[in-house]
Design a protein around this motif. Structure first.
Motif, PDB file in Angstrom:
ATOM      1  N   ILE A  36      72.162   1.936 -60.825  1.00 52.18           N
ATOM      2  CA  ILE A  36      71.852   3.327 -61.484  1.00 52.18           C
ATOM      3  C   ILE A  36      70.325   3.591 -61.746  1.00 52.18           C
ATOM      4  CG2 ILE A  36      72.709   5.134 -62.867  1.00 52.18           C
ATOM      5  CD1 ILE A  36      75.200   3.627 -63.051  1.00 52.18           C
ATOM      6  N   GLU A  37      69.895   4.491 -61.033  1.00 47.74           N
ATOM      7  CA  GLU A  37      68.348   4.903 -61.259  1.00 47.74           C
ATOM      8  C   GLU A  37      68.558   6.050 -62.152  1.00 47.74           C
ATOM      9  OE1 GLU A  37      65.975   5.224 -57.506  1.00 47.74           O
ATOM     10  OE2 GLU A  37      67.947   4.453 -56.641  1.00 47.74           O
ATOM     11  N   ARG A  38      67.764   5.889 -63.457  1.00 50.39           N
ATOM     12  CA  ARG A  38      67.560   6.917 -64.617  1.00 50.39           C
ATOM     13  C   ARG A  38      66.818   7.861 -64.206  1.00 50.39           C
ATOM     14  NH1 ARG A  38      71.108   5.461 -69.116  1.00 50.39           N
ATOM     15  NH2 ARG A  38      70.663   7.299 -69.617  1.00 50.39           N
ATOM     16  N   PHE A  39      66.917   8.627 -63.601  1.00 49.72           N
ATOM     17  CA  PHE A  39      66.033   9.941 -63.360  1.00 49.72           C
ATOM     18  C   PHE A  39      65.830  10.649 -64.731  1.00 49.72           C
ATOM     19  CE2 PHE A  39      65.017  14.401 -62.479  1.00 49.72           C
ATOM     20  CZ  PHE A  39      63.778  14.157 -61.883  1.00 49.72           C
ATOM     21  N   ASP A  40      66.798  10.679 -65.512  1.00 52.11           N
ATOM     22  CA  ASP A  40      67.041  11.546 -66.574  1.00 52.11           C
ATOM     23  C   ASP A  40      65.874  11.049 -67.735  1.00 52.11           C
ATOM     24  OD1 ASP A  40      68.958   9.493 -66.499  1.00 52.11           O
ATOM     25  OD2 ASP A  40      69.366   9.784 -68.786  1.00 52.11           O
ATOM     26  N   ILE A  41      65.774   9.712 -67.811  1.00 50.81           N
ATOM     27  CA  ILE A  41      64.864   8.964 -68.635  1.00 50.81           C
ATOM     28  C   ILE A  41      63.591   9.005 -68.055  1.00 50.81           C
ATOM     29  CG2 ILE A  41      64.308   6.647 -69.788  1.00 50.81           C
ATOM     30  CD1 ILE A  41      67.170   5.807 -69.771  1.00 50.81           C
ATOM     31  N   ALA A  42      63.384   8.789 -66.783  1.00 53.34           N
ATOM     32  CA  ALA A  42      62.024   8.902 -66.054  1.00 53.34           C
ATOM     33  C   ALA A  42      61.304  10.181 -66.395  1.00 53.34           C
ATOM     34  CB  ALA A  42      62.151   8.634 -64.623  1.00 53.34           C
ATOM     35  N   PRO A  52      53.258  13.580 -59.776  1.00 55.81           N
ATOM     36  CA  PRO A  52      53.468  13.197 -58.375  1.00 55.81           C
ATOM     37  C   PRO A  52      54.189  12.033 -58.056  1.00 55.81           C
ATOM     38  CG  PRO A  52      51.230  13.931 -59.114  1.00 55.81           C
ATOM     39  CD  PRO A  52      52.044  13.878 -60.454  1.00 55.81           C
ATOM     40  N   GLN A  53      54.289  11.139 -58.957  1.00 57.44           N
ATOM     41  CA  GLN A  53      54.967   9.715 -58.723  1.00 57.44           C
ATOM     42  C   GLN A  53      56.226  10.058 -58.901  1.00 57.44           C
ATOM     43  OE1 GLN A  53      53.791   6.718 -57.899  1.00 57.44           O
ATOM     44  NE2 GLN A  53      56.042   5.992 -57.685  1.00 57.44           N
ATOM     45  N   LEU A  54      56.754  10.992 -59.802  1.00 55.75           N
ATOM     46  CA  LEU A  54      58.134  11.150 -59.727  1.00 55.75           C
ATOM     47  C   LEU A  54      58.536  11.986 -58.656  1.00 55.75           C
ATOM     48  CD1 LEU A  54      58.927  12.433 -63.396  1.00 55.75           C
ATOM     49  CD2 LEU A  54      60.045  10.541 -62.016  1.00 55.75           C
ATOM     50  N   GLN A  55      57.812  12.853 -58.074  1.00 57.15           N
ATOM     51  CA  GLN A  55      58.197  13.610 -56.910  1.00 57.15           C
ATOM     52  C   GLN A  55      58.075  12.559 -55.521  1.00 57.15           C
ATOM     53  OE1 GLN A  55      54.916  16.285 -57.182  1.00 57.15           O
ATOM     54  NE2 GLN A  55      56.283  17.967 -57.819  1.00 57.15           N
ATOM     55  N   PHE A  62      63.697  17.697 -56.529  1.00 60.13           N
ATOM     56  CA  PHE A  62      62.384  18.488 -56.640  1.00 60.13           C
ATOM     57  C   PHE A  62      62.477  19.507 -55.661  1.00 60.13           C
ATOM     58  CE2 PHE A  62      60.916  14.813 -58.913  1.00 60.13           C
ATOM     59  CZ  PHE A  62      60.563  15.433 -60.130  1.00 60.13           C
ATOM     60  N   PRO A  63      63.510  20.527 -55.669  1.00 56.24           N
ATOM     61  CA  PRO A  63      63.482  21.720 -54.579  1.00 56.24           C
ATOM     62  C   PRO A  63      62.337  22.264 -54.472  1.00 56.24           C
ATOM     63  CG  PRO A  63      65.331  21.927 -56.222  1.00 56.24           C
ATOM     64  CD  PRO A  63      64.180  20.938 -56.797  1.00 56.24           C
ATOM     65  N   ARG A  64      61.883  22.609 -53.177  1.00 51.01           N
ATOM     66  CA  ARG A  64      60.584  23.248 -52.794  1.00 51.01           C
ATOM     67  C   ARG A  64      60.254  24.551 -53.329  1.00 51.01           C
ATOM     68  NH1 ARG A  64      60.197  21.488 -46.223  1.00 51.01           N
ATOM     69  NH2 ARG A  64      59.980  19.425 -46.565  1.00 51.01           N
ATOM     70  N   GLN A  65      61.576  25.321 -53.723  1.00 46.75           N
ATOM     71  CA  GLN A  65      61.234  26.618 -54.154  1.00 46.75           C
ATOM     72  C   GLN A  65      60.706  26.833 -55.637  1.00 46.75           C
ATOM     73  OE1 GLN A  65      64.147  25.211 -53.617  1.00 46.75           O
ATOM     74  NE2 GLN A  65      65.884  26.214 -54.756  1.00 46.75           N
ATOM     75  N   TYR A  66      60.535  25.550 -56.467  1.00 45.53           N
ATOM     76  CA  TYR A  66      59.830  25.553 -57.662  1.00 45.53           C
ATOM     77  C   TYR A  66      58.580  24.764 -57.480  1.00 45.53           C
ATOM     78  CZ  TYR A  66      64.857  26.455 -59.122  1.00 45.53           C
ATOM     79  OH  TYR A  66      65.783  27.204 -59.274  1.00 45.53           O
ATOM     80  N   ASP A  67      57.441  25.421 -58.094  1.00 44.99           N
ATOM     81  CA  ASP A  67      56.166  24.643 -57.953  1.00 44.99           C
ATOM     82  C   ASP A  67      55.756  23.744 -59.019  1.00 44.99           C
ATOM     83  OD1 ASP A  67      55.800  26.202 -60.149  1.00 44.99           O
ATOM     84  OD2 ASP A  67      54.383  27.765 -59.130  1.00 44.99           O
ATOM     85  N   ASP A  68      54.977  23.178 -59.216  1.00 47.95           N
ATOM     86  CA  ASP A  68      54.526  21.940 -60.097  1.00 47.95           C
ATOM     87  C   ASP A  68      54.709  22.710 -61.596  1.00 47.95           C
ATOM     88  OD1 ASP A  68      54.346  20.260 -58.028  1.00 47.95           O
ATOM     89  OD2 ASP A  68      52.290  19.809 -58.348  1.00 47.95           O
ATOM     90  N   ALA A  69      54.147  23.969 -61.792  1.00 50.28           N
ATOM     91  CA  ALA A  69      54.009  24.409 -63.026  1.00 50.28           C
ATOM     92  C   ALA A  69      55.404  24.664 -63.720  1.00 50.28           C
ATOM     93  CB  ALA A  69      53.160  25.890 -62.646  1.00 50.28           C
TER      94      ALA A  69
END
Length: 320
Positions: A36-42, A52-55, A62-69
């Motif tokens: 189980i990969e804990r994205f919640d903790i990451a 960038p590493q998370l993405q 990370f849906p494309r409609q949401y920018d980094d901000a």
């Protein structure tokens, strides 16, 4: 005569148990690795520089409609910080959940040989209780903030029948239900009987892929609610027959008897307040089970058999 019948019944019961034990032994030997990969903790521990590493590691998060901000702001959001804290407090590790998900995947592989083990990702979702798990052919996402326990303060204001299953024990049940939906043919359902049989198929698949869970957990009942539908099965069936609703196309029937609800709507004061929701699902489960017990049918056969055929061949008789 009665002694002979008893001996025969015990004989078949012993052989049935032996077959079940053999099957469970075969399932347990299937080589499945669950990590189980804990994205919640990451995400909780990440800084804007880590984005960038998370993405790159979790692009589907990370849906494309949401920018980094948007994601940088979310990292600092007060509600998100509280979600992170409460989720980690409840789920510092996922030892039990990992074991149960492995058992689920082994049973899926046994019953559906084309099944491929997905990546399992945990996250938070602003308590999106309508989408507690999401599964595709390659990933399975579990939104841990929807399993913090029915008394958690995040769930204040939600109806009790909704929060009743927002607990950790239901994670593997919800995953099993999501996978069952991938295998059960989801045709357009025109009447109440077809609705009942469809959900009966889902519950029967759960019998096969999460046999370590109780019947109450599989359908999302308390033990007392399960006792009620078992005790009143004959009366419920008689109601459906007397009111001639099995073949009715009334669009209100699913909300009355199929969908999750605080109670089912027989429009009988002495019953409605005592009944749980989803009684139609329960009856459909019993019909499908009777069909499988009374016919030489495989699980694959069940997936594609029309509702009417199942009903005709089930020879369903409610327990008295």
């Amino acid at each position: 005569m009665r002694v002979s019948i008893l001996i025969i019944s015990v004989f078949f019961l012993l052989f049935s148990c032996k077959d079940d034990n053999k099957m469970m032994d075969e399932i347990s030997k299937i080589d499945i690795n669950v990590n189980i990969e804990r994205f919640d903790i990451a995400f909780a521990e990440a800084t804007p520089d880590d984005l960038p590493q998370l993405q790159n590691t979790f692009p589907f998060m990370f849906p494309r409609q949401y920018d980094d901000a948007f994601w940088v702001a979310k990292m600092k959001d007060t509600l998100q910080l509280q979600l992170n804290e409460e989720t980690l407090k409840k789920f510092p590790v996922l030892e039990t959940e990992t074991k149960e998900i492995k058992q689920l995947f082994q049973a899926l592989k046994y019953n559906f040989p084309t099944f491929k083990t997905p990546r399992v990702i945990t996250t938070t979702s602003d308590v999106d209780y309508r989408n507690k798990v999401i599964v595709t052919d390659t990933i399975a996402i579990v939104e841990l903030d929807t399993y913090l326990g029915k008394d958690h303060f995040f769930y204040e204001g939600l109806q009790s029948y909704i929060v009743a299953n927002m607990r950790s024990e239901q994670i593997v049940v919800d995953l099993a239900n999501a996978y069952a939906k991938k295998y059960v043919l989801n045709t357009k359902r025109k009447n109440l009987l077809e609705e009942m049989i469809y959900f009966g198929k889902l519950l029967y698949v759960k019998d096969k892929i999460i046999p370590f869970k109780t019947d109450a957990e599989k359908i999302g009942y308390t033990p007392e609610q399960l006792d009620w539908v078992i005790a009143n099965q004959e009366q419920m069936w008689q109601y459906f027959i007397d009111k001639e609703v099995l073949y009715s196309t009334d669009s209100k029937l699913p909300n009355r008897f199929i969908n999750d609800a605080p109670f089912s709507k027989f429009y009988l004061a002495e019953i409605d307040n005592e009944s749980p929701g989803k009684v139609g699902q329960f009856v459909g489960w019993q019909i499908v089970t009777a069909f499988m017990e009374n016919n030489d049918a495989t699980l694959a056969d069940l997936m594609n058999t029309p509702a009417q055929t199942i009903f005709n061949k089930a020879k369903y008789k409610p327990r008295q």
